[in-house]
Design a protein around this motif. Structure first.
Motif, short mmCIF file in Angstrom:
data_model
loop_
_atom_site.label_atom_id
_atom_site.label_comp_id
_atom_site.label_asym_id
_atom_site.label_seq_id
_atom_site.Cartn_x
_atom_site.Cartn_y
_atom_site.Cartn_z
N LEU A 129 0.67 -1.02 -0.05
CA LEU A 129 -0.04 0.12 0.56
C LEU A 129 0.51 1.37 0.06
CD1 LEU A 129 -3.24 -1.32 2.08
CD2 LEU A 129 -3.24 -1.28 0.00
N PRO A 130 1.27 1.31 0.56
CA PRO A 130 2.84 2.46 0.93
C PRO A 130 3.74 2.68 -0.07
CG PRO A 130 3.30 0.98 3.00
CD PRO A 130 1.69 0.12 1.86
N ARG A 131 3.21 1.73 -1.82
CA ARG A 131 3.84 1.75 -3.04
C ARG A 131 3.41 1.92 -3.64
NH1 ARG A 131 7.70 -1.51 0.49
NH2 ARG A 131 9.80 -0.41 0.98
N ALA A 132 1.97 2.53 -3.29
CA ALA A 132 0.87 2.17 -4.14
C ALA A 132 0.49 3.36 -4.47
CB ALA A 132 -0.36 1.71 -3.96
N ASP A 133 1.04 4.04 -6.68
CA ASP A 133 -0.06 5.85 -6.26
C ASP A 133 -1.37 5.64 -6.14
OD1 ASP A 133 2.05 6.95 -7.22
OD2 ASP A 133 2.36 5.76 -8.63
N LEU A 134 -1.72 4.30 -6.78
CA LEU A 134 -3.23 3.79 -6.06
C LEU A 134 -3.74 2.75 -6.37
CD1 LEU A 134 -6.51 5.07 -7.43
CD2 LEU A 134 -6.35 3.89 -9.31
N VAL A 135 -4.54 2.32 -5.29
CA VAL A 135 -5.02 0.93 -4.93
C VAL A 135 -6.49 0.94 -5.18
CG1 VAL A 135 -5.58 1.59 -2.46
CG2 VAL A 135 -5.02 -0.78 -2.86
N THR A 136 -7.26 -0.21 -5.45
CA THR A 136 -8.09 -0.15 -6.49
C THR A 136 -8.95 -1.45 -5.48
OG1 THR A 136 -7.59 -2.15 -8.19
CG2 THR A 136 -7.37 0.27 -8.85
N PRO A 137 -9.12 -1.78 -4.82
CA PRO A 137 -9.92 -2.47 -3.40
C PRO A 137 -10.85 -2.83 -3.96
CG PRO A 137 -9.66 -1.21 -2.27
CD PRO A 137 -8.90 -0.69 -3.14
N ASN A 138 -11.71 -4.30 -4.00
CA ASN A 138 -13.94 -4.23 -4.21
C ASN A 138 -14.01 -4.49 -2.82
OD1 ASN A 138 -12.87 -6.44 -3.11
ND2 ASN A 138 -13.59 -7.22 -5.32
N LEU A 139 -15.08 -4.39 -2.34
CA LEU A 139 -15.59 -3.34 -0.44
C LEU A 139 -14.97 -5.08 0.07
CD1 LEU A 139 -19.24 -2.74 -1.40
CD2 LEU A 139 -16.71 -0.94 -1.33
N PRO A 140 -15.38 -5.99 -0.58
CA PRO A 140 -14.31 -7.06 0.43
C PRO A 140 -12.82 -7.19 1.03
CG PRO A 140 -16.12 -8.60 -1.05
CD PRO A 140 -15.57 -6.53 -1.07
#
Ligand SMILES: Nc1ncnc2c1ncn2[C@@H]1O[C@H](COP(=O)(O)OP(=O)(O)OP(=O)(O)O)[C@@H](O)[C@H]1O
Ligand SMILES: Cc1ncc(CO)c(N)n1
Length: 266
Positions: A129-140
């Motif tokens: 996560l700290p290396r992500a420019d964007l994270v794209t999780p679904n709700l779960p």
């Protein structure tokens, strides 16, 4: 100038999810696609039967061999499988200063089969996560990363997206595909904390295999071709929506079939 887009992910022999979906998406949207395989997955439209993990050292081997030669303009990270592979990918992001890193924190396939070891969730949280420019999780997935129950409405989604940013992700696109309702709404929280919603009419199809892979790959491909992240997300959302609308044109398997990546071409 052409753009080189890298997928770091697992495979899907049926071609609708994973690396195969990523390559189709890159190609459909004008990117030159490249791949580093993290796991061989025996799966199709009806589910996963077996997973063969690639040893972390060999994921590193693929990454260094590729990145010592080729410039990468954006990266989509999908199924990683194990803690060791998460760590190998995190090290490569740092070593090669990879730009436009889109992390799709894949945990469970639509069929319900696990694609990430439960003990590796902590590594995704702290290393990726700290290396992500964007994270794209679904709700779960957002709920698992936060250790909370899944959001059930837009306010809950906003709270979860904010908390994921506090864990270090620069931007969060929380996908609302799993919520009921006439629309499928995704929420982007940007690096300045501003929020944008992206709404599409829900497509009445059972053929939704690989939607998450396709959306994150579309964003990675479009980011270098657009002025900013919101524009890339907007156009990626249009692409996945049209791919869903045309999914029933395909005739693939007996379960949840793939979306139509080349709807604009066929
Ligand atoms: N039936 C639908 N109609 C319109 N849009 C949809 C539909 N289902 C999902 N989407 C959209 O597709 C994108 C992917 O969302 P989704 O929540 O399905 O991802 P996911 O669960 O990560 O997918 P995957 O099973 O591939 O991991 C989002 O933009 C979501 O809003
Ligand atoms: C390899 C792979 N990655 C992601 C998903 C998510 O659906 C899947 N089914 N398979």
């Amino acid at each position: 100038m052409s753009r080189n887009i890298l997928s770091i992910a697992g495979t899907d022999p049926s071609g609708g999810a994973g690396i195969q979906a990523d390559l189709k998406t890159f190609s459909a949207l004008g990117g030159y696609g490249m791949t580093v395989v993290t796991a061989l997955v025996a799966q199709t439209t009806t589910g996963v039967s077996e997973v063969l993990e690639v040893p972390p050292e060999f994921v590193t081997g693929q990454l260094t061999t590729l990145l010592d030669d080729v410039r990468v303009d954006a990266v989509k990270i999908g199924m990683l499988g194990s803690t060791g592979v998460v760590e190998a990918v995190a090290r490569a992001i740092d070593r090669y200063r990879l730009p436009n890193v889109v992390v799709d924190p894949v945990m469970v396939a639509k069929s319900g089969d696990r694609l990430l070891a439960p003990e590796a969730i902590e590594a995704v949280r702290s290393e990726l996560l700290p290396r992500a420019d964007l994270v794209t999780p679904n709700l779960p997935e957002a709920a698992e990363l936060l250790g909370e129950p899944p959001a059930t409405d837009l306010d809950g989604m906003r709270a979860h997206a904010d908390r994921l940013r506090k864990l270090g992700a620069r931007r969060v696109l929380l996908k609302g595909g799993h919520l009921p309702g006439p629309d499928s709404v995704d929420l982007l929280v940007s690096d300045d904390g501003g929020t944008t919603t992206f709404t599409a009419e829900r497509v009445p199809t059972e053929n939704t295999h690989g939607t998450g892979c396709t959306l994150s790959s579309a964003i990675a491909t479009l980011r270098p071709q657009r002025p900013g992240w919101p524009e890339a997300v907007r156009d990626a959302k249009s692409y996945i929506t049209e791919a869903l609308r045309r999914a029933d044109d395909l005739d693939v398997g007996h379960g949840k079939g793939p979306v139509h990546h080349f709807h604009a071409w066929w």
